[in-house]
Design a protein around this motif. Structure first.
Motif, mmCIF file in Angstrom:
data_model
loop_
_atom_site.group_PDB
_atom_site.id
_atom_site.type_symbol
_atom_site.label_atom_id
_atom_site.label_comp_id
_atom_site.label_asym_id
_atom_site.label_seq_id
_atom_site.Cartn_x
_atom_site.Cartn_y
_atom_site.Cartn_z
ATOM 1 N N ALA A 1 0.830 -1.208 0.000
ATOM 2 C CA ALA A 1 0.000 0.000 0.000
ATOM 3 C C ALA A 1 0.864 1.258 0.000
ATOM 4 O O ALA A 1 0.566 2.235 -0.706
ATOM 5 N N ASN A 2 1.953 1.236 0.769
ATOM 6 C CA ASN A 2 2.857 2.391 0.799
ATOM 7 C C ASN A 2 3.543 2.596 -0.547
ATOM 8 O O ASN A 2 3.708 3.741 -1.003
ATOM 9 N N MET A 3 3.938 1.495 -1.190
ATOM 10 C CA MET A 3 4.577 1.606 -2.498
ATOM 11 C C MET A 3 3.610 2.181 -3.535
ATOM 12 O O MET A 3 3.983 3.042 -4.343
ATOM 13 N N ILE A 4 2.365 1.719 -3.498
ATOM 14 C CA ILE A 4 1.361 2.245 -4.433
ATOM 15 C C ILE A 4 1.092 3.716 -4.157
ATOM 16 O O ILE A 4 0.970 4.535 -5.085
ATOM 17 N N ASN A 5 1.034 4.068 -2.878
ATOM 18 C CA ASN A 5 0.796 5.464 -2.505
ATOM 19 C C ASN A 5 1.934 6.361 -2.979
ATOM 20 O O ASN A 5 1.703 7.462 -3.505
ATOM 21 N N GLN A 6 3.172 5.899 -2.813
ATOM 22 C CA GLN A 6 4.316 6.679 -3.279
ATOM 23 C C GLN A 6 4.314 6.813 -4.797
ATOM 24 O O GLN A 6 4.625 7.879 -5.337
ATOM 25 N N VAL B 1 1.688 6.755 -6.775
ATOM 26 C CA VAL B 1 0.614 7.685 -7.158
ATOM 27 C C VAL B 1 1.021 9.119 -6.865
ATOM 28 O O VAL B 1 0.760 10.040 -7.654
ATOM 29 N N THR B 2 1.701 9.318 -5.730
ATOM 30 C CA THR B 2 2.144 10.668 -5.368
ATOM 31 C C THR B 2 3.143 11.209 -6.378
ATOM 32 O O THR B 2 3.067 12.371 -6.807
ATOM 33 N N VAL B 3 4.102 10.360 -6.767
ATOM 34 C CA VAL B 3 5.103 10.785 -7.756
ATOM 35 C C VAL B 3 4.447 11.045 -9.110
ATOM 36 O O VAL B 3 4.775 12.010 -9.810
ATOM 37 N N ALA B 4 3.495 10.196 -9.480
ATOM 38 C CA ALA B 4 2.827 10.364 -10.774
ATOM 39 C C ALA B 4 2.005 11.646 -10.817
ATOM 40 O O ALA B 4 1.964 12.346 -11.836
ATOM 41 N N ASN B 5 1.351 11.969 -9.707
ATOM 42 C CA ASN B 5 0.539 13.190 -9.675
ATOM 43 C C ASN B 5 1.386 14.443 -9.504
ATOM 44 O O ASN B 5 0.971 15.537 -9.884
ATOM 45 N N GLY B 6 2.556 14.253 -8.891
ATOM 46 C CA GLY B 6 3.411 15.423 -8.669
ATOM 47 C C GLY B 6 4.183 15.804 -9.884
ATOM 48 O O GLY B 6 4.562 16.948 -10.074
#
Length: 271
Positions: free
Chosen positions: A259-264, A266-271
């Motif tokens: 879950a943390n890897m997916i969250n990171q 998604v964060t990088v992709a949106n940033g």
């Protein structure tokens, strides 16, 4: 053991039974992919079976040979045994890699796959004897010896404790829990693999090795045996999740990590 069972579900069920028939040209586009899939499909089931044997042997040593408990039942020894089982299993299925040839070569890249008639993988009877006939006999024998030892030890301990019985005996309660887990895993293996063993013995006694179509009773039983083998891996994983607190804790850690890897991501992709 749970990891091996999960690998069976991933490679044999999801990949081989679901994805490959629908996306045949994708997975078999490169020759290396053909060879790798052939080894994995054959090896993951063997690993699952022999790790079940190692689990039964581990319980047998703990209960019947207390003097070897510290030496054998250690993280280092368990890691070594698991590594040896994986290594030997994949080495035994290595002929499947060389039994596949390249269909054609383009720009020095191997594409497609076809069967190599000059290389014979292990005969079907030998493969069935090694998995699951020999493991089947080993699991049954180890369980019988373990039951005998537990019954004798319980009777002796009950005699020493007198009328107190097992109510306040933590040692007997610990043995009972370990024995219940052992019997659950072993009985699951014995019951769900008995169709495969029976089918093998029947085919050898009646010289029945082939069937015309899927309406043949032999074909129906053969497909049922395959389904039960996969079900064995599913139920073993569920039993570990339900009975072992450490397994549940490790599973939670793995899920949190994913879950943390997916969250990171998604964060990088949106940033």
């Amino acid at each position: 053991m749970s990891t091996a069972d999960l690998l069976v579900l991933i490679f044999y069920v999801v990949l081989y039974r679901i994805l490959l028939p629908r996306f045949y040209h994708v997975f078999y586009f490169y020759t290396f992919g053909c060879r790798l899939i052939s080894i994995l499909i054959a090896a993951v089931i063997d690993c699952s079976v022999w790790l079940t044997v190692s689990f039964s042997f581990d319980r047998f040593i703990i209960i019947c040979f207390q003097q070897f408990r510290r030496t054998y039942c250690s993280l280092k020894c368990a890691t070594l045994i698991i590594a040896v089982i994986y290594l030997l299993t994949y080495c035994r299925n290595l002929p499947y890699y060389f039994a596949i040839l390249t269909h054609h070569v383009h720009n020095n890249i191997q594409f497609g796959c076809k069967t190599n008639p000059n290389i014979d993988t292990s005969p079907e009877w030998l493969h069935t004897i090694l998995t699951p006939l020999v493991p089947y006999v080993c699991v049954v024998l180890l369980n019988l010896l373990t039951i005998r030892q537990v019954l004798v030890a319980s009777q002796i301990r009950r005699g020493f404790r007198g009328s107190g019985g097992e109510a306040g005996d933590p040692e007997m309660q610990s043995r009972r829990r370990a024995l219940m887990l052992l019997f659950a895993a072993s009985a699951n293996f014995i019951i769900l693999w008995i169709t495969t063993v029976g089918l093998f013995l029947f085919s050898r006694m009646t010289y029945t090795y082939f069937y015309r179509d899927f309406n043949d009773p032999f074909a129906i039983v053969n497909e049922i045996s395959r389904m039960l083998r996969v079900l064995n891996c599913s139920t073993s994983t569920c039993m570990d999740a339900l009975t072992q607190a450490r397994f549940r804790e490790e599973l939670r850690k793995a899920m949190k990590y994913c879950a943390n890897m997916i969250n990171q991501f998604v964060t990088v992709a949106n940033g």
